[in-house]
Design a protein around this motif. Sequence first.
Motif, mmCIF file in Angstrom:
data_model
loop_
_atom_site.group_PDB
_atom_site.id
_atom_site.type_symbol
_atom_site.label_atom_id
_atom_site.label_comp_id
_atom_site.label_asym_id
_atom_site.label_seq_id
_atom_site.Cartn_x
_atom_site.Cartn_y
_atom_site.Cartn_z
ATOM 1 N N ILE A 75 23.450 86.613 55.078
ATOM 2 C CA ILE A 75 23.318 85.168 55.320
ATOM 3 C C ILE A 75 21.847 84.773 55.288
ATOM 4 C CG2 ILE A 75 23.505 83.371 57.105
ATOM 5 C CD1 ILE A 75 26.262 84.248 57.667
ATOM 6 N N CYS A 132 31.724 85.030 52.388
ATOM 7 C CA CYS A 132 31.114 83.827 52.975
ATOM 8 C C CYS A 132 31.572 82.525 52.317
ATOM 9 C CB CYS A 132 29.606 83.905 52.872
ATOM 10 S SG CYS A 132 28.913 85.331 53.709
ATOM 11 N N GLY A 167 21.581 71.844 48.597
ATOM 12 C CA GLY A 167 22.557 72.216 47.573
ATOM 13 C C GLY A 167 23.338 71.079 46.954
ATOM 14 N N ARG A 169 31.047 72.272 46.000
ATOM 15 C CA ARG A 169 31.137 71.841 47.391
ATOM 16 C C ARG A 169 29.953 72.509 48.083
ATOM 17 N NH1 ARG A 169 36.409 73.502 46.513
ATOM 18 N NH2 ARG A 169 36.281 75.288 47.910
ATOM 19 N N PRO A 203 27.350 91.259 55.989
ATOM 20 C CA PRO A 203 27.252 89.815 55.771
ATOM 21 C C PRO A 203 26.267 89.069 56.675
ATOM 22 C CG PRO A 203 29.522 90.498 55.579
ATOM 23 C CD PRO A 203 28.745 91.720 56.013
ATOM 24 N N VAL A 242 22.876 74.169 42.887
ATOM 25 C CA VAL A 242 23.698 73.166 43.558
ATOM 26 C C VAL A 242 25.137 73.675 43.620
ATOM 27 C CG1 VAL A 242 22.309 71.157 42.928
ATOM 28 C CG2 VAL A 242 24.041 71.983 41.326
ATOM 29 N N GLY A 243 25.935 73.064 44.485
ATOM 30 C CA GLY A 243 27.321 73.505 44.660
ATOM 31 C C GLY A 243 28.317 72.437 44.242
ATOM 32 N N CYS A 276 20.723 84.233 51.768
ATOM 33 C CA CYS A 276 21.119 82.933 51.205
ATOM 34 C C CYS A 276 20.319 81.811 51.838
ATOM 35 C CB CYS A 276 22.606 82.691 51.426
ATOM 36 S SG CYS A 276 23.603 83.698 50.337
ATOM 37 N N ARG A 277 19.997 81.957 53.118
ATOM 38 C CA ARG A 277 19.324 80.862 53.817
ATOM 39 C C ARG A 277 17.820 80.840 53.538
ATOM 40 N NH1 ARG A 277 19.835 82.246 59.147
ATOM 41 N NH2 ARG A 277 17.659 82.838 59.031
#
Length: 193
Positions: free
Chosen positions: A60, A150, A95, A88, A56, A85-86, A63-64
């Motif tokens: 990360i 995550c 996002g 949350r 993980p 987009v999220g 994802c970043r």
Amino acid sequence: MKISRIVLASVLMVPGVVLAGENARDHFRDEARAATGELASELMQALQAAMQEGGPPEAIAVCRDRAPAIKTRLSLERGWRVSRVGTRVRNPLLGMPDAWERRGLAEFQARHADGEAYADMEKVEQVVEDGQRFNRYLRPIPLQGQCLACHGDRDQMSADIRGILDDRYPHDQAHGYQAGELRGAFTIKAPVD
Ligand code: HEC
């Protein structure tokens, strides 16, 4: 005779006009499906490879760094805004859904509550914003088991993941998800000439 020819011409022309609009819309939808499909599969491949190689913490970085890089490349290639987009959000700078996207996410959740699968949903619409016409496209991102490391419950996350997230994302809201829940959406906004 003359009149009937005019009538005939207009009858023939009207479907032609409608078809042109529908063709343009179908073309946009097909291109949007292809672009979001590319984004989804590139991200998934990079995430899986990173999880296998470094676990993980390595993922990360995907994802970043990789996600924004792929989004930028696809956006430049097509002259559109291709993004995700999220429901949350972990990174509010990248996002956060706008009003149209928020409405779309809520519609997806309502359709899901009525028994429809996220995999079968998409939303295509032409809108006018600030005097400019745009084609917009939204497609659900459901949460899968491999995302939980995550985006699941914080007390189920490994200490190193939690540490990195606390450090990098002080405003993180994108945890506490369950598999199968709506995590967000791929989104496209394309100006119409
Ligand atoms: C290794 C950790 C990790 C895994 C696994 C992971 N994510 Fe993320 N996710 C992140 C990070 C970190 C961000 C913030 C990226 C940024 O800075 O823009 C993020 C952001 C997102 C966003 C953008 C919206 C937001 O909250 O900023 C979506 C959508 C998303 N992830 C979906 C998923 C899905 C779906 C999966 C599983 C297929 C997944 N993620 C797996 C760490 C992870």
